[in-house]
Design an enzyme around this catalytic site. Structure first.
Site, PDB file in Angstrom:
ATOM      1  N   LYS A  40       0.840  -1.209   0.000  1.00 49.82           N
ATOM      2  CA  LYS A  40       0.000   0.000   0.000  1.00 49.82           C
ATOM      3  C   LYS A  40       0.872   1.255   0.000  1.00 49.82           C
ATOM      4  O   LYS A  40       2.074   1.170   0.287  1.00 49.82           O
ATOM      5  CB  LYS A  40      -0.893  -0.021   1.240  1.00 49.82           C
ATOM      6  N   TYR A 264      15.121  30.615   6.910  1.00 52.40           N
ATOM      7  CA  TYR A 264      13.944  31.396   7.298  1.00 52.40           C
ATOM      8  C   TYR A 264      13.929  31.732   8.782  1.00 52.40           C
ATOM      9  O   TYR A 264      13.425  32.763   9.196  1.00 52.40           O
ATOM     10  CB  TYR A 264      12.660  30.612   6.981  1.00 52.40           C
ATOM     11  N   MET A 312      11.376  24.264   2.110  1.00 55.40           N
ATOM     12  CA  MET A 312      10.628  23.309   1.286  1.00 55.40           C
ATOM     13  C   MET A 312      11.549  22.542   0.342  1.00 55.40           C
ATOM     14  O   MET A 312      11.380  21.346   0.121  1.00 55.40           O
ATOM     15  CB  MET A 312       9.554  24.057   0.480  1.00 55.40           C
TER      16      MET A 312
HETATM   17  C1  LIG Z   1      -0.404  -2.052   6.580  1.00 54.39           C
HETATM   18  C2  LIG Z   1      -1.167  -3.286   6.847  1.00 54.39           C
HETATM   19  C3  LIG Z   1      -0.519  -4.511   6.978  1.00 54.39           C
HETATM   20  C4  LIG Z   1       0.994  -4.636   6.988  1.00 54.39           C
HETATM   21  O1  LIG Z   1       1.472  -4.152   8.202  1.00 54.39           O
HETATM   22  P1  LIG Z   1       3.045  -4.110   8.521  1.00 54.39           P
HETATM   23  O2  LIG Z   1       3.103  -3.743   9.939  1.00 54.39           O
HETATM   24  O3  LIG Z   1       3.571  -3.049   7.626  1.00 54.39           O
HETATM   25  O4  LIG Z   1       3.589  -5.449   8.216  1.00 54.39           O
HETATM   26  C5  LIG Z   1      -1.281  -5.641   7.150  1.00 54.39           C
HETATM   27  N1  LIG Z   1      -2.620  -5.575   7.187  1.00 54.39           N
HETATM   28  C6  LIG Z   1      -3.290  -4.417   7.067  1.00 54.39           C
HETATM   29  C7  LIG Z   1      -4.779  -4.413   7.120  1.00 54.39           C
HETATM   30  C8  LIG Z   1      -2.592  -3.231   6.911  1.00 54.39           C
HETATM   31  O5  LIG Z   1      -3.252  -2.077   6.802  1.00 54.39           O
END
Ligand SMILES: *Cc1c(COP(=O)(O)O)cnc(C)c1O
Length: 376
Positions: A40, A264, A312
């Site tokens: 993800k 800054y 930035m």
């Molecule tokens: C992000 C996530 C994982 C993986 O978690 P890690 O701690 O990065 O291994 C597994 N299941 C769900 C539902 C997640 O959102």
């Protein structure tokens, strides 16, 4: 001191595919359970497609993401493994997901009915999982709604347009004691599903639970952080390989006198100094609060601390009386075993976790791949 003369970007993160592959193999040995590689948020900021491919080559047999868009991106890159997406939102491209054989995780009865209807209309069999709420109170079907939701799932399966693949949950907490009650709750949900004639697989663990508590490994583990080299328990490491190296270079030098002001924040210099400009800032993932605790390391092993407020697009470092030239390479995040600042050092100094540093890397940071064990 090899000046970096051909860098195409202000800074570059080199992603070690072999480290990700090795980490996947290592976690497979630790867990002994099939691995869903969780990629993800663009593979924790490193590129979902490359992280997914490296994890699959290391033995992961499935992929997991939050959104349907993320899942479709993987499918479009010809990754043929099962892909589960668990975060549905209004307007999500559910029909396209079903066409692309993306598995959808659902949390309520109405969703099950809707997916069954869509699947029948499209003439495809929808594969679904049911996420159950077991104590984290973030996402999932609450116990009071299990009965109706599972009845709907059973009906949908009987229609022939839906297959119920799994029942799962997500765990919070950091010790096995925290997992006991959620696991019991998940077990009750799975039992109820079986009593209704469903045959779901069951999964719960992400990296931390999978590493420290064998009871959580069940039929599958969903691993993200550990595959990209983040140790689940730093005090008791698995021995995972760092998967990234973030480098930039010096673009300008300034000799400044006592009393000169930097940045800054008008940070006042208390003695004559040489300053160097590094072309990265908070838009690239160097938080403003990285100054003055963090800095960069030269290839010759000199630590140059950030000085003044991070902008930035710019960070200024104090180079003391070091002889350097514009173009000289510097390491922002590297391998602690080589004395370089590691991802964990950044997380500690910024009072956060490694995941936030990785996903905070900006679009201007080029990502390049390396297949060597550790990018030189
Ligand atoms: C992000 C996530 C994982 C993986 O978690 P890690 O701690 O990065 O291994 C597994 N299941 C769900 C539902 C997640 O959102």
């Amino acid at each position: 001191m090899t000046p970096l003369t051909t860098s195409a970007s202000p800074s570059t993160v080199t992603v070690s595919l072999s480290a990700i592959r090795a980490n996947t193999r290592m976690m497979r040995e630790v867990c002994g359970t099939p691995i869903m590689a969780v990629v993800k948020a663009d593979g924790f900021g490193l590129g979902a497609i490359r992280v997914a491919r490296a994890a699959v080559s290391g033995g992961a047999t499935e992929l997991g993401v939050a959104t349907i868009d993320e899942a479709l991106t993987l499918r479009a890159a010809s990754l043929e493994e099962p892909i589960l997406a668990w975060m549905l939102h209004d307007g999500a491209r559910v029909g396209e997901a079903l066409d692309a054989k993306i598995r959808l995780s659902l949390t309520r009865r109405a969703q099950v009915a809707e997916v069954a209807r869509l699947a029948a209309g499209l003439g495809v069999v929808a594969e679904i999982e049911l996420e159950v709420e077991t104590g984290m109170h973030r996402s999932g079907c609450s116990e009071a709604d299990w009965d109706a939701t599972l009845d709907e799932a059973r009906r949908a399966e009987a229609s022939g347009w839906v297959r119920v693949i799994g029942v799962w949950t997500h765990l919070s907490g950091c010790s096995p004691a925290h997992f006991t009650e959620p696991l019991e709750t998940l077990g009750r949900a799975a039992d109820l599903a079986r009593r209704k004639g469903l045959r779901p697989r069951v999964h719960a663990a992400a990296s931390l639970a999978a590493t420290i508590d064998p009871r959580t490994r069940l039929d599958l583990v969903r691993l993200g952080a550990s595959l990209v080299g983040i140790e689940p328990v730093r005090a008791d490491p698995v021995g995972l390989h760092p998967a990234i190296r973030w480098e930039s270079h010096i673009t300008q030098l300034h000799d400044v006198r006592e009393g000169a002001l930097v940045g800054y924040g008008r940070h006042r210099i208390d003695s004559p100094r040489r300053l160097a400009l590094i072309p990265v800032g908070y838009a690239d993932g160097v938080p403003r609060r990285a100054s003055p605790t963090l800095g960069v390391l030269t290839r010759t092993g000199h630590k140059l601390p950030f000085i003044g407020t991070i902008s930035m697009d710019h960070a200024v470092v104090d180079i003391g009386d070091l002889e350097v030239s514009p173009g000289e390479a510097v390491v922002l995040i590297g391998d602690p075993l080589r004395g370089e600042p590691g991802l964990a050092d950044w997380a500690d100094a910024l009072d956060t976790i490694e995941q936030e540093i990785l996903t905070g890397l900006g679009d201007r940071v080029a990502r390049v791949e390396s297949t060597s064990a550790w990018p030189a």
